[in-house]
Design a protein around this motif. Structure first.
Motif, PDB file in Angstrom:
ATOM      1  N   UNK A  42      47.913  40.024  35.576  1.00 27.50           N
ATOM      2  CA  UNK A  42      48.947  39.072  35.174  1.00 27.50           C
ATOM      3  C   UNK A  42      49.843  38.651  36.331  1.00 27.50           C
ATOM      4  N   UNK A  43      49.446  38.966  37.566  1.00 27.50           N
ATOM      5  CA  UNK A  43      50.249  38.579  38.726  1.00 27.50           C
ATOM      6  C   UNK A  43      50.324  37.060  38.829  1.00 27.50           C
ATOM      7  N   UNK A  44      51.479  36.571  39.233  1.00 30.24           N
ATOM      8  CA  UNK A  44      51.656  35.129  39.395  1.00 30.24           C
ATOM      9  C   UNK A  44      50.787  34.615  40.532  1.00 30.24           C
ATOM     10  N   UNK A  94      29.107  35.222  48.624  1.00 29.73           N
ATOM     11  CA  UNK A  94      28.497  34.070  47.967  1.00 29.73           C
ATOM     12  C   UNK A  94      29.372  32.843  48.165  1.00 29.73           C
ATOM     13  N   UNK A  95      28.753  31.683  48.135  1.00 30.33           N
ATOM     14  CA  UNK A  95      29.511  30.442  48.177  1.00 30.33           C
ATOM     15  C   UNK A  95      30.308  30.286  46.874  1.00 30.33           C
ATOM     16  N   UNK A  96      31.455  29.633  46.992  1.00 26.22           N
ATOM     17  CA  UNK A  96      32.242  29.384  45.791  1.00 26.22           C
ATOM     18  C   UNK A  96      33.666  28.999  46.112  1.00 26.22           C
ATOM     19  N   UNK A  97      33.982  27.727  45.997  1.00 25.82           N
ATOM     20  CA  UNK A  97      35.343  27.258  46.263  1.00 25.82           C
ATOM     21  C   UNK A  97      36.316  27.880  45.268  1.00 25.82           C
ATOM     22  N   UNK A  98      37.514  28.189  45.761  1.00 26.13           N
ATOM     23  CA  UNK A  98      38.527  28.811  44.929  1.00 26.13           C
ATOM     24  C   UNK A  98      38.637  30.302  45.129  1.00 26.13           C
ATOM     25  N   UNK A  99      37.712  30.887  45.908  1.00 26.60           N
ATOM     26  CA  UNK A  99      37.718  32.322  46.197  1.00 26.60           C
ATOM     27  C   UNK A  99      37.631  32.548  47.688  1.00 26.60           C
ATOM     28  N   UNK A 100      38.371  33.527  48.152  1.00 25.25           N
ATOM     29  CA  UNK A 100      38.391  33.884  49.572  1.00 25.25           C
ATOM     30  C   UNK A 100      37.966  35.337  49.719  1.00 25.25           C
ATOM     31  N   UNK A 101      36.886  35.569  50.458  1.00 26.77           N
ATOM     32  CA  UNK A 101      36.440  36.934  50.759  1.00 26.77           C
ATOM     33  C   UNK A 101      37.267  37.454  51.933  1.00 26.77           C
ATOM     34  N   UNK A 102      37.957  38.585  51.739  1.00 31.34           N
ATOM     35  CA  UNK A 102      38.930  39.025  52.727  1.00 31.34           C
ATOM     36  C   UNK A 102      38.775  40.500  53.072  1.00 31.34           C
ATOM     37  N   UNK A 103      39.094  40.817  54.328  1.00 35.75           N
ATOM     38  CA  UNK A 103      39.273  42.193  54.796  1.00 35.75           C
ATOM     39  C   UNK A 103      40.562  42.169  55.600  1.00 35.75           C
ATOM     40  N   UNK A 104      41.564  42.913  55.145  1.00 30.57           N
ATOM     41  CA  UNK A 104      42.871  42.803  55.795  1.00 30.57           C
ATOM     42  C   UNK A 104      43.636  44.113  55.698  1.00 30.57           C
ATOM     43  N   UNK A 200      47.444  31.195  44.518  1.00 27.38           N
ATOM     44  CA  UNK A 200      48.079  29.886  44.473  1.00 27.38           C
ATOM     45  C   UNK A 200      47.531  29.030  45.612  1.00 27.38           C
ATOM     46  N   UNK A 201      47.139  27.816  45.285  1.00 34.48           N
ATOM     47  CA  UNK A 201      46.605  26.927  46.306  1.00 34.48           C
ATOM     48  C   UNK A 201      45.101  26.980  46.428  1.00 34.48           C
TER      49      UNK A 201
END
Length: 227
Positions: A42-44, A94-104, A200-201
């Motif tokens: 439920x995070x904004x 995988x390809x897919x706009x709206x998702x970012x694969x991250x290591x941070x 967001x964004x």
């Protein structure tokens, strides 16, 4: 698709010595002694569901997508936190706009003792043909970045060395960016975050699958060498 390389054993690595955290994601479940599942449906910003976290076939699979009709991230956070060291992960997405694969790297308490974030893979590009490297600093979230041109639908090893006054980012064993400057954190204790995230964004397109997967073959974390 090229198969992943065999997961490396937790052996000594040059001056870094033995890893203090290693995971080849064997078995069929996440090791709770090493990881905490990201759970914030439920995070904004950056909502995330545990339903998207899976371990099978020697891989961690982080499946972002529509859960209950709402876009949700999937991610894990290392229980280990440290100041300075080396972090490595072998990943693909995988390809897919709206998702970012991250290591941070993210501190235990953002803003106490400092505001800091180190992204050694932030693959916002929905085609996965480019990835971002970032260092964030300060309460006003000032940031520096570099773009690398890599096909992240295939397996690649990303890494960052964080030492006093220096950040060095690596892709497949090649140093692609070294930053020496005031944005380098000096006091934060940082956890490794692996997350296939929406935020967001970030905008899903008609072509975006219902579920989008980021895979992790293995990770290794080292303490900074003694000087």
């Amino acid at each position: 698709m090229r198969p992943a390389r065999p997961s490396p054993r937790p052996r000594a690595y040059g001056s870094w010595g033995l890893p203090v955290l290693y995971d080849g994601f064997g078995g069929d479940r996440l090791d709770p002694g090493k990881w905490q599942v990201y759970d914030a449906p439920n995070a904004v910003s950056h909502p995330g569901s545990p339903a998207g976290v899976h371990v099978s076939g020697g891989r961690l699979r982080l499946v972002g997508g529509l859960y209950g009709g709402k876009d949700q991230s999937a991610g894990v956070v290392s229980r280990l936190a440290q100041t300075y060291g080396r972090w490595e992960a072998r990943i693909r997405a995988d390809r897919g706009s709206g998702y970012s694969a991250t290591a941070f790297l993210w501190p235990t308490r953002l803003g106490s003792p400092e505001w800091a974030e180190i992204d050694f893979a932030e693959i916002i590009d929905g085609t996965r043909r480019t990835g971002g490297l970032f260092v964030h600093h300060g309460a006003d979230d000032r940031q520096l970045m570099k773009i690398v041109h890599v096909d992240f639908t295939r397996w690649h090893t990303v890494a960052v060395d964080w030492l006093p006054g220096r950040l060095t980012y690596w892709v497949d064993g090649k140093a692609v960016w070294t930053y020496l400057g005031p944005f380098v954190p000096s006091r934060a204790d940082m956890h490794l975050n692996l997350r296939n995230e929406t935020a967001d964004g970030f905008h899903r397109l008609a072509s975006t699958p219902m579920r989008v997967t980021m895979e992790v073959d293995w990770i290794r974390v080292f303490r900074a060498p003694r000087t």
